[in-house]
Design a protein around this motif. Structure first.
Motif, PDB file in Angstrom:
ATOM      1  N   ALA A 249      11.385  10.765   4.073  1.00 39.25           N
ATOM      2  CA  ALA A 249      12.400  10.977   3.136  1.00 39.25           C
ATOM      3  C   ALA A 249      13.010  10.030   2.318  1.00 39.25           C
ATOM      4  CB  ALA A 249      13.798  11.347   4.195  1.00 39.25           C
ATOM      5  N   LYS A 250      12.531   8.699   2.618  1.00 43.87           N
ATOM      6  CA  LYS A 250      12.851   7.659   1.615  1.00 43.87           C
ATOM      7  C   LYS A 250      11.734   6.688   1.517  1.00 43.87           C
ATOM      8  CE  LYS A 250      15.942   3.939   0.524  1.00 43.87           C
ATOM      9  NZ  LYS A 250      17.387   3.098   1.075  1.00 43.87           N
ATOM     10  N   ASP A 251      11.197   6.684   0.153  1.00 43.22           N
ATOM     11  CA  ASP A 251       9.859   5.903   0.118  1.00 43.22           C
ATOM     12  C   ASP A 251      10.243   4.205   0.431  1.00 43.22           C
ATOM     13  OD1 ASP A 251       7.287   4.864  -0.230  1.00 43.22           O
ATOM     14  OD2 ASP A 251       7.116   6.197  -2.081  1.00 43.22           O
ATOM     15  N   PRO A 252       9.620   3.701   1.217  1.00 42.23           N
ATOM     16  CA  PRO A 252      10.260   2.071   1.358  1.00 42.23           C
ATOM     17  C   PRO A 252       9.710   1.274   0.365  1.00 42.23           C
ATOM     18  CG  PRO A 252       8.817   2.689   3.258  1.00 42.23           C
ATOM     19  CD  PRO A 252       8.979   3.969   2.223  1.00 42.23           C
TER      20      PRO A 252
ATOM     21  N   ARG B 136       0.888  -1.089   0.000  1.00 39.23           N
ATOM     22  CA  ARG B 136      -0.242   0.285   0.161  1.00 39.23           C
ATOM     23  C   ARG B 136       0.965   1.473  -0.010  1.00 39.23           C
ATOM     24  NH1 ARG B 136      -2.455   0.370   6.280  1.00 39.23           N
ATOM     25  NH2 ARG B 136      -0.396   0.257   7.142  1.00 39.23           N
ATOM     26  N   ARG B 137       0.045   2.276  -0.335  1.00 41.62           N
ATOM     27  CA  ARG B 137       1.132   3.713  -0.689  1.00 41.62           C
ATOM     28  C   ARG B 137       1.214   3.980   0.778  1.00 41.62           C
ATOM     29  NH1 ARG B 137      -1.698   7.558  -4.570  1.00 41.62           N
ATOM     30  NH2 ARG B 137      -0.969   5.891  -5.706  1.00 41.62           N
ATOM     31  N   VAL B 138       2.289   4.661   1.368  1.00 41.79           N
ATOM     32  CA  VAL B 138       2.864   5.232   2.673  1.00 41.79           C
ATOM     33  C   VAL B 138       2.001   6.516   2.854  1.00 41.79           C
ATOM     34  CG1 VAL B 138       4.600   6.279   3.955  1.00 41.79           C
ATOM     35  CG2 VAL B 138       5.102   4.357   2.458  1.00 41.79           C
ATOM     36  N   PRO B 139       1.078   6.333   3.855  1.00 37.79           N
ATOM     37  CA  PRO B 139       0.306   7.596   4.210  1.00 37.79           C
ATOM     38  C   PRO B 139       0.696   8.882   4.412  1.00 37.79           C
ATOM     39  CG  PRO B 139       0.232   6.189   5.972  1.00 37.79           C
ATOM     40  CD  PRO B 139       1.076   5.585   5.171  1.00 37.79           C
ATOM     41  N   ILE B 140       1.951   8.818   4.902  1.00 36.55           N
ATOM     42  CA  ILE B 140       2.806  10.156   5.143  1.00 36.55           C
ATOM     43  C   ILE B 140       4.014  10.375   4.337  1.00 36.55           C
ATOM     44  CG2 ILE B 140       2.034  10.033   7.495  1.00 36.55           C
ATOM     45  CD1 ILE B 140       4.828   8.797   8.295  1.00 36.55           C
ATOM     46  N   VAL B 141       4.315  11.600   4.161  1.00 35.52           N
ATOM     47  CA  VAL B 141       5.635  11.868   3.382  1.00 35.52           C
ATOM     48  C   VAL B 141       6.660  11.497   4.178  1.00 35.52           C
ATOM     49  CG1 VAL B 141       6.925  13.911   2.154  1.00 35.52           C
ATOM     50  CG2 VAL B 141       4.480  13.647   2.592  1.00 35.52           C
TER      51      VAL B 141
END
Length: 277
Positions: free
Chosen positions: A218-221, A211-216
């Motif tokens: 620094a590094k998208d995991p 799923r998409r990470v709900p918060i911003v």
């Protein structure tokens, strides 16, 4: 005879003048004609070599058909559907039909029907095989220790690609913890799939989604998560008896393909094991 007399016995002096012609004279121009023929032949030869190198096999076939001596009713003729994108009067669409959807010259529809019938039979046989795999797998899941809990994570469907077995997170029961640590639930389901693969000959494909990470951050995991989870899934399947040669594709999709409307929903964390046709 006295000097000065009119008669004399002295022989007359005759002087011959030889005419000298400068140059070697005219030898003819036949060599020029022969040289011109040679140069023309060499130019034609190099053009032929260039054409052979610059054209495809299909284009060479079209050129050969164009220059081949054919009669006007030949199926392959200079004006036919070929190299110059022309349409022959003897093409399938141009010939009169004989009532069966084809022509007497090229009964393509009869051949097509046979091919379609054969393909339909093979598709039906494969559909039956995939249905058997699905039925046996669901029976084994239900008969396992936590059958009902496992079934809540599972969804199956048959597509043009094959039988897709989808393992999804529940809001309170994830399949993985951390980056790619498998839970007992996903290990049990993948082990059953690996054992099931021994009953069929189909190759497999493995895909992971998150799923998409709900918060911003620094590094998208998401890429690291799907890469690690699809690798773990492959290792569990192989340790359960699946041959490594039967794994045809392993794909990490990250969060690019959401399964539900909300991209942050827990069910977007999922594995897809595909029994390919």
């Amino acid at each position: 005879m006295p000097k000065g007399a009119s008669g004399s016995n002295a022989a007359p002096v005759i002087i011959k003048r030889k005419k000298v012609v400068a140059g070697g004279g005219h030898h003819g121009g036949a060599w020029k004609v022969a040289y011109a023929d040679f140069v023309t032949a060499m130019m034609a030869f190099f053009m032929l070599m260039w054409l052979l190198n610059a054209t495809t096999e299909k284009q060479r076939k079209g050129l050969a058909d164009y220059f081949a001596p054919t009669i006007s009713i030949s199926r392959v003729s200079g004006g036919g559907s070929g190299t110059m994108q022309g349409e022959s009067v003897f093409a399938q669409d141009a010939l009169p039909q004989n009532g069966t959807g084809a022509t007497s010259f090229m009964p393509e529809s009869r051949i097509s029907r046979d091919d379609v019938s054969q393909d339909a039979g093979q598709d039906a046989e494969m559909d039956a095989t995939l249905a058997d795999i699905e039925r046996v797998f669901l029976e084994r899941v239900v008969e396992s220790a936590n059958g009902n809990a496992l079934m809540a994570h599972l969804a199956t469907r048959v597509t043009d690609e094959g039988l897709v077995l989808t393992l999804s997170d529940l809001p309170d029961a994830p399949l993985f913890t951390g980056l790619a640590e498998p839970t007992a639930t996903v290990e049990t389901l993948l082990t059953l799939m690996g054992e099931l693969a021994g009953l069929a000959d189909n190759d497999l494909a493995i895909a992971a989604h998150v799923r998409r990470v709900p918060i911003v951050v620094a590094k998208d995991p998401v890429w690291d998560e799907t890469e690690g989870r699809v690798r773990v899934a492959r290792e569990i399947l192989i340790s359960s008896g699946l041959s490594t040669r039967r794994v045809q594709r392993v794909v990490a999709h990250a969060d690019s393909k959401a399964d539900v409307t909300a991209p942050t929903h827990a069910r977007n964390n999922r594995l897809e094991i595909i029994f390919l046709r």
